[in-house]
Design a protein around this motif. Structure first.
Motif, PDB file in Angstrom:
ATOM      1  N   GLY A  28       0.789  -1.220   0.000  1.00 17.10           N
ATOM      2  CA  GLY A  28       0.000   0.000   0.000  1.00 17.10           C
ATOM      3  C   GLY A  28       0.819   1.267   0.000  1.00 17.10           C
ATOM      4  N   HIS A  29       1.744   1.400  -0.911  1.00 20.62           N
ATOM      5  CA  HIS A  29       2.515   2.631  -1.056  1.00 20.62           C
ATOM      6  C   HIS A  29       1.639   3.660  -1.751  1.00 20.62           C
ATOM      7  CE1 HIS A  29       6.344   0.786   0.096  1.00 20.62           C
ATOM      8  NE2 HIS A  29       5.903  -0.281  -0.539  1.00 20.62           N
ATOM      9  N   ASP A  30       1.333   4.765  -1.054  1.00 22.42           N
ATOM     10  CA  ASP A  30       0.445   5.785  -1.591  1.00 22.42           C
ATOM     11  C   ASP A  30       1.167   7.108  -1.764  1.00 22.42           C
ATOM     12  OD1 ASP A  30      -1.718   4.048  -1.499  1.00 22.42           O
ATOM     13  OD2 ASP A  30      -2.341   4.729   0.485  1.00 22.42           O
ATOM     14  N   THR A  89     -14.987   1.235   1.981  1.00 20.91           N
ATOM     15  CA  THR A  89     -14.318   2.315   1.249  1.00 20.91           C
ATOM     16  C   THR A  89     -13.944   3.479   2.167  1.00 20.91           C
ATOM     17  OG1 THR A  89     -16.413   3.325   0.654  1.00 20.91           O
ATOM     18  CG2 THR A  89     -15.462   1.782  -0.921  1.00 20.91           C
ATOM     19  N   TRP A  90     -14.572   3.573   3.329  1.00 17.80           N
ATOM     20  CA  TRP A  90     -14.264   4.649   4.288  1.00 17.80           C
ATOM     21  C   TRP A  90     -13.043   4.256   5.093  1.00 17.80           C
ATOM     22  CZ3 TRP A  90     -16.479   5.291   9.702  1.00 17.80           C
ATOM     23  CH2 TRP A  90     -16.114   6.528  10.230  1.00 17.80           C
ATOM     24  N   ARG A  91     -11.987   5.049   5.042  1.00 15.79           N
ATOM     25  CA  ARG A  91     -10.737   4.779   5.759  1.00 15.79           C
ATOM     26  C   ARG A  91     -10.301   6.008   6.542  1.00 15.79           C
ATOM     27  NH1 ARG A  91      -8.039   0.775   2.356  1.00 15.79           N
ATOM     28  NH2 ARG A  91      -9.693  -0.726   1.994  1.00 15.79           N
ATOM     29  N   VAL A 151     -11.283   5.300   0.047  1.00 17.80           N
ATOM     30  CA  VAL A 151     -10.432   4.578  -0.895  1.00 17.80           C
ATOM     31  C   VAL A 151     -11.323   3.875  -1.909  1.00 17.80           C
ATOM     32  CG1 VAL A 151      -8.738   2.732  -1.153  1.00 17.80           C
ATOM     33  CG2 VAL A 151      -8.614   4.253   0.816  1.00 17.80           C
ATOM     34  N   PHE A 152     -11.052   4.132  -3.183  1.00 20.63           N
ATOM     35  CA  PHE A 152     -11.782   3.507  -4.281  1.00 20.63           C
ATOM     36  C   PHE A 152     -10.766   2.786  -5.155  1.00 20.63           C
ATOM     37  CE2 PHE A 152     -13.845   7.496  -3.130  1.00 20.63           C
ATOM     38  CZ  PHE A 152     -15.089   7.032  -2.732  1.00 20.63           C
ATOM     39  N   GLN A 153     -10.647   1.473  -4.969  1.00 20.51           N
ATOM     40  CA  GLN A 153      -9.662   0.638  -5.649  1.00 20.51           C
ATOM     41  C   GLN A 153      -8.266   1.205  -5.429  1.00 20.51           C
ATOM     42  OE1 GLN A 153     -11.042   0.199  -9.654  1.00 20.51           O
ATOM     43  NE2 GLN A 153     -12.733  -1.117  -9.046  1.00 20.51           N
ATOM     44  N   GLY A 176      -5.148  10.938  -4.039  1.00 19.45           N
ATOM     45  CA  GLY A 176      -3.964  10.081  -4.059  1.00 19.45           C
ATOM     46  C   GLY A 176      -4.167   8.838  -4.876  1.00 19.45           C
ATOM     47  N   MET A 177      -3.075   8.078  -4.960  1.00 21.24           N
ATOM     48  CA  MET A 177      -3.068   6.854  -5.769  1.00 21.24           C
ATOM     49  C   MET A 177      -2.124   5.841  -5.139  1.00 21.24           C
ATOM     50  SD  MET A 177      -2.114   6.752  -9.731  1.00 21.24           S
ATOM     51  CE  MET A 177      -1.748   5.262 -10.559  1.00 21.24           C
ATOM     52  N   THR A 178      -2.530   4.582  -5.126  1.00 20.55           N
ATOM     53  CA  THR A 178      -1.676   3.499  -4.643  1.00 20.55           C
ATOM     54  C   THR A 178      -0.765   3.061  -5.781  1.00 20.55           C
ATOM     55  OG1 THR A 178      -3.387   2.771  -3.121  1.00 20.55           O
ATOM     56  CG2 THR A 178      -1.668   1.204  -3.634  1.00 20.55           C
ATOM     57  N   LEU A 179       0.510   2.971  -5.477  1.00 21.83           N
ATOM     58  CA  LEU A 179       1.481   2.546  -6.501  1.00 21.83           C
ATOM     59  C   LEU A 179       1.581   1.045  -6.569  1.00 21.83           C
ATOM     60  CD1 LEU A 179       4.293   5.102  -5.751  1.00 21.83           C
ATOM     61  CD2 LEU A 179       2.515   5.242  -7.459  1.00 21.83           C
TER      62      LEU A 179
END
Length: 178
Positions: A20-22, A90-92, A141-143, A175-178
């Motif tokens: 989960g690198h964001d 999806t709620w974090r 978080v969405f995917q 943001g985006m997960t790498l």
């Protein structure tokens, strides 16, 4: 030995994705005040770039903030944070401490017959290091994508805790997960 290197090369990309690198970018507003002569009531708008690594329900990371509006010699902050972030679909939401170095605090020269060295004495209270409690109650978080709004941060300088108040409102972060 070569087979171990091939196995590690095959597993590392999937381990990095699972970890989960964001990375995220966002807009923020910072207010720094001591309630006295140094009493800035208008927020400083800025941009924030952050990185975090998800380890179970913890998010460890840091980033940089740039708030060019207003006075100051170097309008940049560098920070590190550890946020507890339970997974609730999806709620974090996330909450935890943040430590940082700030170039934002400025001392406004007093007006109205106050002593000339008052600005210098207030500047001594405003060290560059700060500690804050960071909360992101509206984080989703969405995917592979994250969105957060109305993050709140409340803290003080480490030089003389309680001598200054730091309030920050994270307007929006994407943001985006790498």
């Amino acid at each position: 030995m070569r087979s171990w290197f091939l196995l590690a090369a095959a597993l590392l990309p999937s381990a990095a994705a699972a970890a989960g690198h964001d990375v995220s970018l966002g807009a923020t507003a910072v207010i720094l005040t001591n309630g006295g002569i140094y009493n800035v009531t208008s927020p400083r708008l800025g941009l924030e770039a952050a990185y975090s690594n998800e380890l179970g329900s913890w998010r460890l990371g840091g980033g940089i903030r740039w708030a060019p509006a207003g006075q100051g010699s170097f309008p940049v902050e560098v920070f590190a944070r550890a946020l507890l972030s339970p997974s609730l679909g999806t709620w974090r939401p996330a909450v935890g401490p943040e430590l940082g170095l700030s170039g934002l605090p400025v001392v406004i020269n007093p007006r109205g017959g106050l002593p000339d060295d008052l600005s210098r004495r207030h500047a001594e209270k405003l060290g560059p290091a700060y500690v804050a409690l960071h909360a992101a109650p509206l984080r989703f978080v969405f995917q592979r994508f994250t969105a957060s709004a109305l993050e709140l941060q409340w803290g003080t300088s480490l030089n003389q805790p309680g001598s200054t108040l730091r309030l920050q409102l994270g307007l929006v972060h994407l943001g985006m997960t790498l």
